[in-house]
Each structure stands twice: as structure tokens, then as C-alpha cells.
Design a protein around this motif. Sequence first.
Motif, PDB file in Angstrom:
ATOM      1  N   THR A  49      29.733 -24.843 -31.290  1.00 38.05           N
ATOM      2  CA  THR A  49      29.074 -25.426 -32.562  1.00 38.05           C
ATOM      3  C   THR A  49      29.961 -25.173 -33.780  1.00 38.05           C
ATOM      4  N   ALA A  50      29.846 -25.910 -35.019  1.00 35.90           N
ATOM      5  CA  ALA A  50      30.740 -25.586 -36.058  1.00 35.90           C
ATOM      6  C   ALA A  50      30.454 -24.056 -36.430  1.00 35.90           C
ATOM      7  N   PRO A  51      31.448 -23.440 -36.884  1.00 41.59           N
ATOM      8  CA  PRO A  51      31.765 -22.177 -37.331  1.00 41.59           C
ATOM      9  C   PRO A  51      30.708 -21.916 -38.423  1.00 41.59           C
ATOM     10  N   TYR A  52      30.493 -22.840 -39.371  1.00 36.16           N
ATOM     11  CA  TYR A  52      29.377 -22.539 -40.363  1.00 36.16           C
ATOM     12  C   TYR A  52      27.975 -22.289 -39.877  1.00 36.16           C
ATOM     13  N   ARG A  53      27.577 -22.932 -38.712  1.00 35.02           N
ATOM     14  CA  ARG A  53      26.322 -22.894 -38.082  1.00 35.02           C
ATOM     15  C   ARG A  53      26.245 -21.580 -37.224  1.00 35.02           C
ATOM     16  N   ARG A  54      27.141 -21.044 -36.790  1.00 39.90           N
ATOM     17  CA  ARG A  54      26.900 -20.251 -35.526  1.00 39.90           C
ATOM     18  C   ARG A  54      26.132 -18.875 -35.745  1.00 39.90           C
ATOM     19  N   ILE A  55      26.548 -18.092 -36.879  1.00 40.47           N
ATOM     20  CA  ILE A  55      25.827 -16.723 -36.833  1.00 40.47           C
ATOM     21  C   ILE A  55      24.274 -16.988 -37.063  1.00 40.47           C
ATOM     22  N   LEU A  56      23.881 -18.117 -37.942  1.00 41.76           N
ATOM     23  CA  LEU A  56      22.570 -18.272 -38.084  1.00 41.76           C
ATOM     24  C   LEU A  56      21.879 -18.841 -37.015  1.00 41.76           C
ATOM     25  N   ARG A  57      22.292 -19.672 -36.185  1.00 38.61           N
ATOM     26  CA  ARG A  57      21.943 -19.890 -35.057  1.00 38.61           C
ATOM     27  C   ARG A  57      21.479 -18.687 -34.046  1.00 38.61           C
ATOM     28  N   ILE A  58      22.508 -17.761 -34.056  1.00 37.91           N
ATOM     29  CA  ILE A  58      22.478 -16.766 -33.362  1.00 37.91           C
ATOM     30  C   ILE A  58      21.176 -15.779 -33.725  1.00 37.91           C
ATOM     31  N   SER A  59      20.786 -15.762 -34.992  1.00 41.45           N
ATOM     32  CA  SER A  59      19.703 -15.137 -35.364  1.00 41.45           C
ATOM     33  C   SER A  59      18.265 -15.996 -34.976  1.00 41.45           C
ATOM     34  N   GLU A  60      18.493 -17.079 -34.476  1.00 41.97           N
ATOM     35  CA  GLU A  60      17.289 -18.006 -34.032  1.00 41.97           C
ATOM     36  C   GLU A  60      17.068 -17.925 -32.339  1.00 41.97           C
ATOM     37  N   TYR A  61      18.308 -18.116 -31.795  1.00 37.07           N
ATOM     38  CA  TYR A  61      18.560 -18.229 -30.227  1.00 37.07           C
ATOM     39  C   TYR A  61      18.590 -16.920 -29.739  1.00 37.07           C
ATOM     40  N   GLY A  62      19.694 -15.786 -30.114  1.00 32.76           N
ATOM     41  CA  GLY A  62      19.862 -14.628 -29.586  1.00 32.76           C
ATOM     42  C   GLY A  62      21.486 -14.504 -29.834  1.00 32.76           C
ATOM     43  N   ASP A  63      21.810 -13.230 -29.440  1.00 34.35           N
ATOM     44  CA  ASP A  63      23.147 -12.877 -29.682  1.00 34.35           C
ATOM     45  C   ASP A  63      23.939 -13.332 -28.318  1.00 34.35           C
ATOM     46  N   PRO A  64      24.946 -14.031 -28.272  1.00 30.80           N
ATOM     47  CA  PRO A  64      25.793 -14.131 -27.079  1.00 30.80           C
ATOM     48  C   PRO A  64      26.117 -13.121 -26.310  1.00 30.80           C
ATOM     49  N   ILE A  65      26.211 -11.725 -26.834  1.00 34.25           N
ATOM     50  CA  ILE A  65      26.806 -10.786 -26.113  1.00 34.25           C
ATOM     51  C   ILE A  65      25.480  -9.874 -25.400  1.00 34.25           C
ATOM     52  N   LYS A  66      24.764  -9.627 -26.810  1.00 35.19           N
ATOM     53  CA  LYS A  66      23.580  -8.601 -26.329  1.00 35.19           C
ATOM     54  C   LYS A  66      22.729  -9.210 -25.368  1.00 35.19           C
ATOM     55  N   ASP A  67      22.176 -10.658 -25.820  1.00 42.77           N
ATOM     56  CA  ASP A  67      21.249 -11.383 -25.142  1.00 42.77           C
ATOM     57  C   ASP A  67      21.765 -12.573 -24.096  1.00 42.77           C
ATOM     58  N   LYS A  68      23.052 -12.294 -23.417  1.00 42.81           N
ATOM     59  CA  LYS A  68      23.448 -13.189 -22.832  1.00 42.81           C
ATOM     60  C   LYS A  68      22.487 -13.471 -21.597  1.00 42.81           C
ATOM     61  N   GLU A  69      21.923 -12.534 -20.928  1.00 45.45           N
ATOM     62  CA  GLU A  69      21.146 -12.747 -19.793  1.00 45.45           C
ATOM     63  C   GLU A  69      19.774 -13.878 -20.197  1.00 45.45           C
ATOM     64  N   ALA A  70      19.408 -13.474 -21.208  1.00 49.69           N
ATOM     65  CA  ALA A  70      18.241 -14.365 -21.730  1.00 49.69           C
ATOM     66  C   ALA A  70      18.424 -15.580 -22.050  1.00 49.69           C
TER      67      ALA A  70
END
Length: 685
Positions: A582-603
Motif C-alpha cells: 500500500t502507499a507509504p503514507y498509509r502503511r504505519i497507521l493501517r498497522i495500528s489498525e490491523y496489526g504489525d506485520p512482524i509481531k502480529d504476522k501469524e494473526a
Amino acid sequence: MLKRSLPALVAPQYSWWRGEAASSKIGSLCYGVAIIALGLTTNTLPVSAQYSGLGKASVTPEILKRYAPAALPPAVTQPIESILDVRSPGMGMVSPDGKQMFFTWGITGTSQVWRLDGAQKFPVQVTGGQDATTISGMTPDGKYLLLSRDRQGEETPGLYLQSTKGGELQLIQHLAGVRTSLQYVGNDSRTIYFSANDVNPNNYVIYRYDLQTKQKVQISGGEGVWWIADVFVNPQTGDREKFLFGKATGSLSQEYYEYDVKTRQTTPLIGQDEKEEYSIQYGAKADQYLVLTPKFGEFRQLYSYKNQKFTAISTESKADVASFEIDDQRQRIFYSINDGGYIRLKAISADKLEPIKLPEFANADKIYTGSTTRNGRFTTISVETAKAPRVSYVYDWQTTKLTQWVLPSSPEVDTSKFTAAKLESYPTRDGKAEIPMFVYRSPECEISNQKPLVKPCPVVVHFHGGPEGQSTPGFNRYAQLFVNAGFVFVDPNVRGSDGYGKTWLNADNGRDRLKVVTDIEDASIYIRKNWQVNGVAPKVGIVGGSYGGYSALMGMSKFAGSYDAGVSIVGISNLLSFLENTAPYRRILRISEYGDPIKDKEALIELSPVTYSDRIKAPLLIIQGANDPRVPVGEAVQIQKILEQKKIPSQLVIFPDEGHGSAKRSNQVLEIGYTLDFFKKYLQP
């Protein structure tokens, strides 16, 4: 004129079918950080994602040609075109003297700006072309408009200047891959401020721009998404004394800083190290702040903040204050109450915080304000009911006269026959919640003892976007199209939706989504069990856009069998590849909603539709814009390839000239046409 939000960054709530401009809160803002290439282990995907990048350049011309939309027969498109002709212009901005109104209208097929030279006069088009153009502001002297123009749904709009008399647009800034958004227009009608991510695609900075010299100066820097929340102007001199700067720290959290023009000092004001939701403006004076927050209770309430002390202003205890606004003269505060999707409007004086009488409107589902002129005299007010398109008025505070300026249109359609939403609910399997849903039924599909049905009508369940969005009642053209086609249309607000308190809103954050994603299947379980006729359960379809498209894919994969057919519009098929591309300007705030791709990878893997693609059996239609900067086109292509390999009845439609949803009327007709035709084929006998 102040822009207290970032419209160029805000995710739409897929309500173009209502005939209104829609936006979400600052919580939909997203900016990015570098993320390493992510691997994922599912039963269908290899270790690395099946695509890379986003936008039209990320797919081959062969892909675009193969999945391009074909024309549909007039029998399919004509009823849709008729309903789409039922619409109303945007709320508009009134000139300082109250003699003109400027508004956005999509009657040409693309959003453009129009002018009225008096109440209910013939509208004059002032912008044109194929690029969507909207009004962002007006100079206080009433001589110029500030306009935002996008290209083919890329969501990288530029900022332009145009005389209120019309004529050629003057470029302020429009750069490839850069999002430029108006923030504030100075009292001198010469100085403006805008935000842009032209220094770094991950970060937004603020510029001061001189309309005469055409020179811009960067006034803020650093990492993050920044915007101007408010500016306090000295009422005697007209000088800008203080700025409130906002910075997004999560999908629904912000920090605010105050800049003193005289001392040139920036001071942290509120939200630092809190990860809390705030919206702030100045009150009647420079040392008083108006703060909207859910911090002290379940619902958002409006407070006065002075000397580090909060004092409640709003009196609602079981409903959200959805938004608020104070006029530039610091005389009146307007705030809207979201009562289960129904919107009420209130006003109070800024100095004494006492109620101000507003015009009354009968049978309104929604009442809300637009802009107030810089001199504080004229305020636009819009009213929406279930039976008519939105009607906009201008209220003159000096004469207390309410005037309807804009006339909605409904050619060849009797909107009094539109179906009004009924508020119902269904239980969740964990027994912890009743999910509210707005249900649209024609008289022919009503289940009653007076007029028993022979067989049940098929049902289409629509899940909203966001996920921090909300389905609401009111005038709903999209729902009516389904009702006219013989379906029962259902609009649920599952856990994670806005408007029902912060516990409900935050119930699906990160890993917690695993606990509540079952709300998607529970809707179908309830409908099949409770809406039977003569022991026959109705066929049930699922549809949605953006996060609603993701919900549709989950309903068809993880909860395979619960829905008989599905349509996903710009939906996420793999949360990991989505976050990677996804566009860079969106990524980190979407992480706060969906989960961290490293810490929450399994989820994230467990929450991705592709993980359950081997379960998909029912027909699936996927619709996507090639230029989408939010949900990359690769999300649609990768799951379509899986469906084709499994020989599941499926279809992918890619609009080469659209982004995150269809903006052009011709494409809207096709998008809806494909959707209705698909459901008729698989849900109706």
C-alpha cells in the motif's frame, strides 16, 4: 478559511451512491515507514507475495486488457442510470456577501465545481474536463477559489487557484505522486497554507504560499503526518497569533502542538505519549481550547480545556459527539450528535457556552452544517431524509432567514416511494453483543401475518468500509437499487464500527479482530434462521467496498458456505501483501489498525482471505481500480488467479482509469450493473 482536516488523505466511506460527498475522521490518515519484504505461509501462496507495488504500472497491459469491463446491455444499465440521476449538489460555500454559492457536483459524470448567482438560480459550471475537481476554500475577499484536482483516482491531488468569475485555473502545486492539500487561507486573501508529502512520501510538511509572488516556504518538518488544526487570529488586528498543529500517531490517535507566532516557540499541548483520540480547535479566546475526545467516557464528548482542566460542554451521555466546528469569528460552536446513525445538530455560543436556537426540520434522518463565511454571517445547513436527496440551505444569522439555495434533482423517479431503513439487530455467537443493522425491504418482501409470502426474497448483506466507518440511514440510492431488483438489503455495523462508543470501535484492533470477525458470518446465520418462509431460508449474498470488500472475501473464504455469492469491491485479499504494497503514507497507521506485520504476522495470516482460498466454493465477483493507492490492484489479481486455478465461478473487473472506487459516473453504472447482474444470476431463481 481553515481546513481543519485533510480531505486529500481521508478515506471515503463508499457513499457516492447516496449522492453526497463523504469523508471519515483523521483516523483514516496513513503514513508509512520502510518495511522489509515479508514472507507469508498459507496453503495457497509461496513465501513471498505474488505481486509488488501498486497502481497501473504494477500490472501488465495484458492484465488490464483481459479484465477490462465490457459494456452492459441497456436493460441492465438504464434503471441504474435513472437512480444515479437522483442526486443533489455538494453543500457548498457562500460568498462573503451572501450573493453567490460555489459547490461540487458530479452531474457531468465527473465531480466539477459550479456557481449559483443567487438562491435557486441556474447553476453555472466553472471547472471542466475529465479530472475530478472539488472546492477546498475561498479567499475572504470572495475573489478566488482554492480547488483540488485529482487524476484518474490516483489520490495525488494538486492545488489550484481560480477567479470566482471563472476562467483558467492557476497552478499552485500538482506533482506526480505527491498529495497536496489546502490547510488555511489567511485574512489577507493572499497567504495560504497547504500540506504535501513532496519532501518524503512517508511524511507531510506544511508550506506557506504567497498567491501573488507564487513563492512557498516550508514552515514545518520532521517525520509524520502533520496538519493545521486551527489558527487563532487577533480580533482587533487580524494578525495570526497562534497555530495548532496536529500529528497523527495511530489510526485514531493524535498529538497537538501550539506555535506562538510572536515568540516563535512550539509547545506540546495535548496527546503526547498517550495514543488517545483528540480533535482540537481554539475556543472564544487564545487560552481556551475546544476538545472532542472519548478519553473520559465511553462516547466522544466535547470539552472546554483551559489551564489543563477539562470541563464538559456537551450533555450527551449515551451517544457520540461526531464532530464540531467553531466559526472564524469565535461566536458559535456547532456540534453533531451521532445517535445510532441518526445525526442531530446543536449550536452553542462560544463565549457563554449557552444553547443557540437553530432552524427546525421535521422527519430528518440527518442534519449537519457545512461552512460558515469568514464574517460569521452565513452558515450552510443540509438536511437528509429517507425519501428525498439532501437539501442544502443557507442560514442568515443577521436576519434569521433560512433560504434553500440548491435544488436536488430526481428526473423520472418518484423518491417518495423509496424504502426507509428499519433498525434491527442480530446476536453474536459469543453472546456479548447485538449487532445493529439497517434493513431495507420493499412491501413485497415484508414478512407479516397480514400478507404472508410464498417464498423468501433473496438478501444482500452490505458491509461498510473503514473499518472505522458506519452504515447510516437516510437517502440511500444504492440500497434502493437492490430493493427495486427484488432483494432485501442489509447494512450492519459490526464490532469495530464507529458511532457506538470506543469499546465497540476498538473491538477489532490488531489481534482482537480474530475475536469479532465472526460477526460477518453471524449475519448470515441469523438471516437464514429467522427470515424463512414456509420453512425455506432465503439465499444470501455479501458485498462491500474497501474494508467491506475484505469482509466480503472473508465471508466467502473463512466462512465459506455462509453466503451463496459475493462481490468484493477494492477489497484486501492478503493483509500482509497489502501492508507491504500500500502507499507509504498509509502503511504505519493501517498497522495500528490491523496489526504489525512482524509481531502480529501469524494473526494477519489467520485474518487473510487467501489463507482460506481452498474453502471458496460459491461464485465471487471482484471489482478493482488499477490506480488504487490504498488497496493495490495486485490484491485483486492474486486472488482471482487462485479462483481461476480452482475453476470456481468468478469474475474480475479492473477499471484502468479509477482508483479506490469508481468516481466517474459511467464506471459507477458498470460497477453497480455488474454487481446487480451477478446477484440476480446466483441468488434469484
